[in-house]
Structure formats: structure tokens, C-alpha cells
Design a protein around this motif. Structure first.
Motif, PDB file in Angstrom:
ATOM      1  N   MET A 124     -23.097 -22.677   9.392  1.00 44.95           N
ATOM      2  CA  MET A 124     -21.944 -22.902  10.115  1.00 44.95           C
ATOM      3  C   MET A 124     -21.528 -24.746   9.906  1.00 44.95           C
ATOM      4  O   MET A 124     -20.036 -25.097   9.483  1.00 44.95           O
ATOM      5  CB  MET A 124     -22.578 -23.175  11.704  1.00 44.95           C
ATOM      6  CG  MET A 124     -22.061 -21.775  12.253  1.00 44.95           C
ATOM      7  SD  MET A 124     -23.161 -22.108  13.911  1.00 44.95           S
ATOM      8  CE  MET A 124     -21.675 -22.908  15.005  1.00 44.95           C
ATOM      9  N   LYS A 125     -21.931 -25.238   9.019  1.00 46.55           N
ATOM     10  CA  LYS A 125     -21.849 -26.203   8.266  1.00 46.55           C
ATOM     11  C   LYS A 125     -20.184 -26.402   7.496  1.00 46.55           C
ATOM     12  O   LYS A 125     -19.635 -26.771   7.309  1.00 46.55           O
ATOM     13  CB  LYS A 125     -22.531 -26.766   6.844  1.00 46.55           C
ATOM     14  CG  LYS A 125     -24.084 -28.056   7.728  1.00 46.55           C
ATOM     15  CD  LYS A 125     -25.101 -28.364   6.782  1.00 46.55           C
ATOM     16  CE  LYS A 125     -25.824 -28.885   7.523  1.00 46.55           C
ATOM     17  NZ  LYS A 125     -26.723 -29.713   6.155  1.00 46.55           N
ATOM     18  N   PRO A 126     -20.105 -25.027   6.731  1.00 44.81           N
ATOM     19  CA  PRO A 126     -18.787 -24.923   6.046  1.00 44.81           C
ATOM     20  C   PRO A 126     -18.175 -25.119   7.020  1.00 44.81           C
ATOM     21  O   PRO A 126     -16.480 -25.431   6.867  1.00 44.81           O
ATOM     22  CB  PRO A 126     -19.596 -23.620   4.818  1.00 44.81           C
ATOM     23  CG  PRO A 126     -20.176 -22.812   4.555  1.00 44.81           C
ATOM     24  CD  PRO A 126     -21.246 -23.988   5.987  1.00 44.81           C
ATOM     25  N   ILE A 127     -18.159 -24.699   8.237  1.00 47.85           N
ATOM     26  CA  ILE A 127     -17.225 -24.187   9.561  1.00 47.85           C
ATOM     27  C   ILE A 127     -16.613 -25.726   9.697  1.00 47.85           C
ATOM     28  O   ILE A 127     -15.516 -25.693  10.359  1.00 47.85           O
ATOM     29  CB  ILE A 127     -17.452 -22.685   9.880  1.00 47.85           C
ATOM     30  CG1 ILE A 127     -17.838 -21.281   9.498  1.00 47.85           C
ATOM     31  CG2 ILE A 127     -16.918 -22.904  10.868  1.00 47.85           C
ATOM     32  CD1 ILE A 127     -18.392 -20.227  10.054  1.00 47.85           C
ATOM     33  N   TRP A 128     -17.417 -26.702  10.110  1.00 42.55           N
ATOM     34  CA  TRP A 128     -17.346 -27.224  10.355  1.00 42.55           C
ATOM     35  C   TRP A 128     -16.719 -28.185   9.266  1.00 42.55           C
ATOM     36  O   TRP A 128     -16.057 -29.271   9.578  1.00 42.55           O
ATOM     37  CB  TRP A 128     -18.880 -28.069  10.892  1.00 42.55           C
ATOM     38  CG  TRP A 128     -19.405 -27.173  11.741  1.00 42.55           C
ATOM     39  CD1 TRP A 128     -19.225 -26.709  13.064  1.00 42.55           C
ATOM     40  CD2 TRP A 128     -21.527 -27.529  12.164  1.00 42.55           C
ATOM     41  NE1 TRP A 128     -20.427 -26.169  13.526  1.00 42.55           N
ATOM     42  CE2 TRP A 128     -20.777 -26.514  13.591  1.00 42.55           C
ATOM     43  CE3 TRP A 128     -21.843 -27.327  11.342  1.00 42.55           C
ATOM     44  CZ2 TRP A 128     -22.804 -26.322  13.835  1.00 42.55           C
ATOM     45  CZ3 TRP A 128     -23.759 -27.747  11.790  1.00 42.55           C
ATOM     46  CH2 TRP A 128     -24.050 -26.759  13.514  1.00 42.55           C
ATOM     47  N   GLU A 129     -17.284 -28.436   8.597  1.00 42.87           N
ATOM     48  CA  GLU A 129     -16.028 -28.865   7.017  1.00 42.87           C
ATOM     49  C   GLU A 129     -14.345 -28.784   6.951  1.00 42.87           C
ATOM     50  O   GLU A 129     -14.328 -29.495   7.394  1.00 42.87           O
ATOM     51  CB  GLU A 129     -16.854 -28.916   6.194  1.00 42.87           C
ATOM     52  CG  GLU A 129     -18.124 -29.625   6.213  1.00 42.87           C
ATOM     53  CD  GLU A 129     -19.026 -29.698   4.364  1.00 42.87           C
ATOM     54  OE1 GLU A 129     -18.274 -28.089   3.519  1.00 42.87           O
ATOM     55  OE2 GLU A 129     -20.071 -29.709   4.641  1.00 42.87           O
ATOM     56  N   LYS A 130     -14.271 -27.294   7.389  1.00 39.96           N
ATOM     57  CA  LYS A 130     -12.852 -26.959   7.387  1.00 39.96           C
ATOM     58  C   LYS A 130     -12.581 -27.048   8.620  1.00 39.96           C
ATOM     59  O   LYS A 130     -10.785 -27.659   8.867  1.00 39.96           O
ATOM     60  CB  LYS A 130     -13.039 -25.502   7.335  1.00 39.96           C
ATOM     61  CG  LYS A 130     -13.629 -25.285   5.638  1.00 39.96           C
ATOM     62  CD  LYS A 130     -13.662 -23.559   5.357  1.00 39.96           C
ATOM     63  CE  LYS A 130     -13.895 -23.369   4.552  1.00 39.96           C
ATOM     64  NZ  LYS A 130     -13.902 -22.019   3.662  1.00 39.96           N
ATOM     65  N   ARG A 131     -12.766 -26.975   9.888  1.00 41.78           N
ATOM     66  CA  ARG A 131     -12.586 -27.544  10.852  1.00 41.78           C
ATOM     67  C   ARG A 131     -11.790 -28.453  10.755  1.00 41.78           C
ATOM     68  O   ARG A 131     -10.882 -29.210  11.781  1.00 41.78           O
ATOM     69  CB  ARG A 131     -13.086 -27.236  12.137  1.00 41.78           C
ATOM     70  CG  ARG A 131     -13.654 -25.815  12.623  1.00 41.78           C
ATOM     71  CD  ARG A 131     -14.385 -25.389  13.713  1.00 41.78           C
ATOM     72  NE  ARG A 131     -13.844 -26.240  15.222  1.00 41.78           N
ATOM     73  CZ  ARG A 131     -12.749 -25.943  16.174  1.00 41.78           C
ATOM     74  NH1 ARG A 131     -13.335 -24.791  16.065  1.00 41.78           N
ATOM     75  NH2 ARG A 131     -13.201 -27.252  16.808  1.00 41.78           N
ATOM     76  N   GLN A 132     -12.940 -29.201  10.680  1.00 40.78           N
ATOM     77  CA  GLN A 132     -12.641 -31.125  10.942  1.00 40.78           C
ATOM     78  C   GLN A 132     -11.210 -31.557   9.641  1.00 40.78           C
ATOM     79  O   GLN A 132     -10.429 -31.880  10.300  1.00 40.78           O
ATOM     80  CB  GLN A 132     -13.567 -31.911  10.437  1.00 40.78           C
ATOM     81  CG  GLN A 132     -13.523 -32.955  10.169  1.00 40.78           C
ATOM     82  CD  GLN A 132     -13.298 -33.907  12.259  1.00 40.78           C
ATOM     83  OE1 GLN A 132     -14.193 -33.065  12.696  1.00 40.78           O
ATOM     84  NE2 GLN A 132     -12.176 -34.900  12.121  1.00 40.78           N
TER      85      GLN A 132
END
Length: 328
Positions: A281-289
Motif C-alpha cells: 500500500m505504500k506506493p499507493i498512498w504516495e500516489k494518492r497524496q
């Protein structure tokens, strides 16, 4: 390249089950097919008609998750259903030729009416959902719709409607959409049932690391294992069902041995799972931000995708009207 179409309803925040069950597969197939992926906001109205503004908020969140999970607007056409009104126009034509009995025997029609008790679902929009769904698919003359084996019967009505149109107007104008069978692993929620926003047991893509960690740490396990010294059975443990999706074979063997001999505790097992889920989920969170900080990027992508979809859908409608002799 063969054309693929699929969509998701913005009826709530996207969760881990949606990611593993469908969205990750979309990301994989976008290099192999000409893909059209859309936010089905009109479909969300069938049960969420009482609060349309909430659907708008969920639409933005769903688009954000599409992109954060890896859908690439350079490879796939990403759009919003309501921004392509041609879907609604074709829906009108198809609704005139679809027998009422076909709609009443759709499996999910009775199931949802029984499950959802707090809303009035005796509406045409709810009953006619499959007709709009068919319009969504065949207006792009899509060859494939990615589904799991249990969803094949739901696609069959779209094939029947396309077949009826072709029979009535003497032409194989609309291809009958085929199922692109994919593996949709069952993703259990924190209470052991299937992960669902309606059960309140979901891990959302919008959850932060602390929230995800806490949800997994408190997730139900083998009910017979109450203490670390009790021997467990991984095959009846919802946490181990998640381990089958996220962990390595070596880790699963280690967990199985440790659980059945009571040499590791449930928190030890969960720590392995938490590590894998957070890493996913970390890369997903980064893209979401990034998209939260740059909202115009999201809107531009949706606008361009909808323009492209509208062009293709419009061309289909023109040819269809010529075929049936409709002048407007």
C-alpha cells in the motif's frame, strides 16, 4: 488489440478486496488489451439515489484509486460514465426491446432486494440496471469483460440483449461480450466475512499505516486458539487466508508449522501479514497524496478519457441509428 471494458460503482471508498479482486487485474491486462475503465456513477444511483452528492465525492476518490493502483491513462481510457451521455441514449433503445422477465430473473436483483432493507428498491432504475450495464459494454463493442467464474451468469443477460438486438434488426452489429475469466481470490475482512464496506470490516486504500496496522492486529483468527500455548488450525483462520494472498510459500510453511505446534502466536503471524500489506500500500498512498496535492491532474485525466470514450460511443450510436432507420 481486442477491446476490454469494465467499471466500478462509486458507492463507497475502495478497499483491499477491490484492489486484489479486480483493480490489480485491470492493471495487469492494460498492456495486453485496448482497455476502457470507467467510474459507474449512474449505476451507483440505483441504490444511492437518496444522496447524489455523496456519489460525487466517491467518484473523485475512485478515480484517485484507479490511478494510484497503477492504471495508466497512456495505456487505458479512464472515464466517468455520466460524462458520456451516449450510454444513456443507447440504454433507452435497449430498454424498449428487453423483456421484463429477463430482468426479474437476474440473480443479483432478488439477492440485493433481500439484503438491502433500508432503501426502497422497487424502482425501474434498480430493475433496469442490467440494461444500462449492457449499454456500457456494447456501445464500445467490447469483446471482453473481466469477471470471475461466479459472475458469468450476470454477463449472460448482456449477451442476450445484444443477441436480441441483432435478431430484431437482422444484423450482427453488436458483438456478444465474452467473459475474460480471471482469478478473484476471496479476500476476508477483519471479522472473517468477505471484505465489504457494508459489513464495516474493510481495510480501505485511504486508511493510513497506523489504521491498517491496528485493523490487522485486531483481526479475528482461529476461534479455538485463545492463548499462544493453544495449537491452532491455519485452514480455519481468516488471517491465514490473507497470508495465502500476500505471503511467500516459505512464510506460509513457517506459519503453518508454528501455529499447529503453538511455537508462534497470532500476533507473530499477523506481523508478517502487516509487513506485506504495508509494502503493497505504500506506493499507493504516495500516489494518492500526489493527486490530493494536485487535483487538476485527476480532473484532466478524467476529462480526456471521457472525451475519447464519447467519440467512440458516438460513432457506435450513429451507425446503430443508420442500421435501424432511426432519424434524429
Amino acid at each position: 488489440m481486442d477491446r476490454v471494458l469494465s467499471g466500478m460503482q462509486p458507492s463507497g471508498p475502495l478497499h483491499l478486496g477491490n484492489l486484489i479482486g479486480a483493480l490489480s487485474n485491470w492493471v495487469r491486462i492494460q498492456d495486453k488489451y485496448e482497455c476502457y475503465f470507467f467510474v459507474a456513477d449512474w449505476h451507483a444511483l440505483t441504490t444511492g439515489y437518496g444522496n447524489p452528492s455523496q456519489i460525487r465525492d466517491y467518484t473523485i476518490d475512485l478515480l484517485m484509486n484507479f490511478l494510484s493502483a497503477g492504471l495508466d491513462p497512456e495505456k487505458s481510457t479512464i472515464f466517468i460514465q455520466s460524462q458520456v451521455p451516449e450510454h444513456a441514449e443507447l440504454h433507452i433503445f435497449l430498454s424498449m426491446i428487453t423483456p421484463l422477465g429477463w430482468l426479474e430473473r437476474v440473480p443479483t436483483y432478488k439477492e440485493k432486494k433481500e439484503q438491502i432493507k433500508d432503501k426502497d428498491l422497487d424502482t425501474y432504475g434498480f430493475l433496469g440496471y442490467p440494461v444500462l450495464q449492457t449499454a456500457d459494454i456494447i456501445i464500445y463493442r467490447a469483446k471482453y469483460v473481466p469477471v470471475g467464474i461466479d459472475q458469468v451468469p450476470h454477463l449472460e443477460i448482456s449477451r442476450e440483449i445484444a443477441r436480441r438486438f441483432n435478431y430484431l434488426y437482422g444484423n450482427d452489429f453488436f458483438p456478444e461480450p465474452e467473459a475474460l475469466l480471471t482469478e478473484f481470490p476471496k479476500v476476508p475482512g477483519t471479522d472473517g466475512r468477505k471484505m465489504s464496506k457494508s459489513y464495516g470490516n474493510a481495510i480501505y486504500l485511504s486508511d493510513d499505516e497506523k489504521t491498517v496496522t491496528e485493523k490487522l492486529r485486531t483481526m479475528v483468527t482461529d476461534p479455538a486458539r485463545k492463548r499462544k500455548t493453544d495449537k491452532g488450525n491455519p485452514q480455519v483462520c481468516p488471517v491465514f487466508d490473507l497470508q495465502k494472498i500476500f505471503s511467500t510459500e516459505d512464510e506460509r510453511q513457517e506459519i503453518t508449522k508454528g501455529c499447529t505446534t503453538a511455537t508462534i502466536g497470532c500476533l507473530d503471524c499477523k506481523a508478517i501479514l502487516i509487513k506485506h500489506v504495508i509494502n503493497l500500500m505504500k506506493p499507493i498512498w504516495e500516489k494518492r497524496q500526489h493527486l490530493i496535492d494536485n487535483p487538476s491532474v485527476l480532473l484532466d485525466i478524467a476529462l480526456e478519457g471521457s472525451k475519447k470514450a464519447k467519440k467512440v460511443a458516438g460513432e457506435t450510436l450513429i451507425k446503430m441509428k443508420e442500421l435501424i432507420g432511426w432519424i434524429s
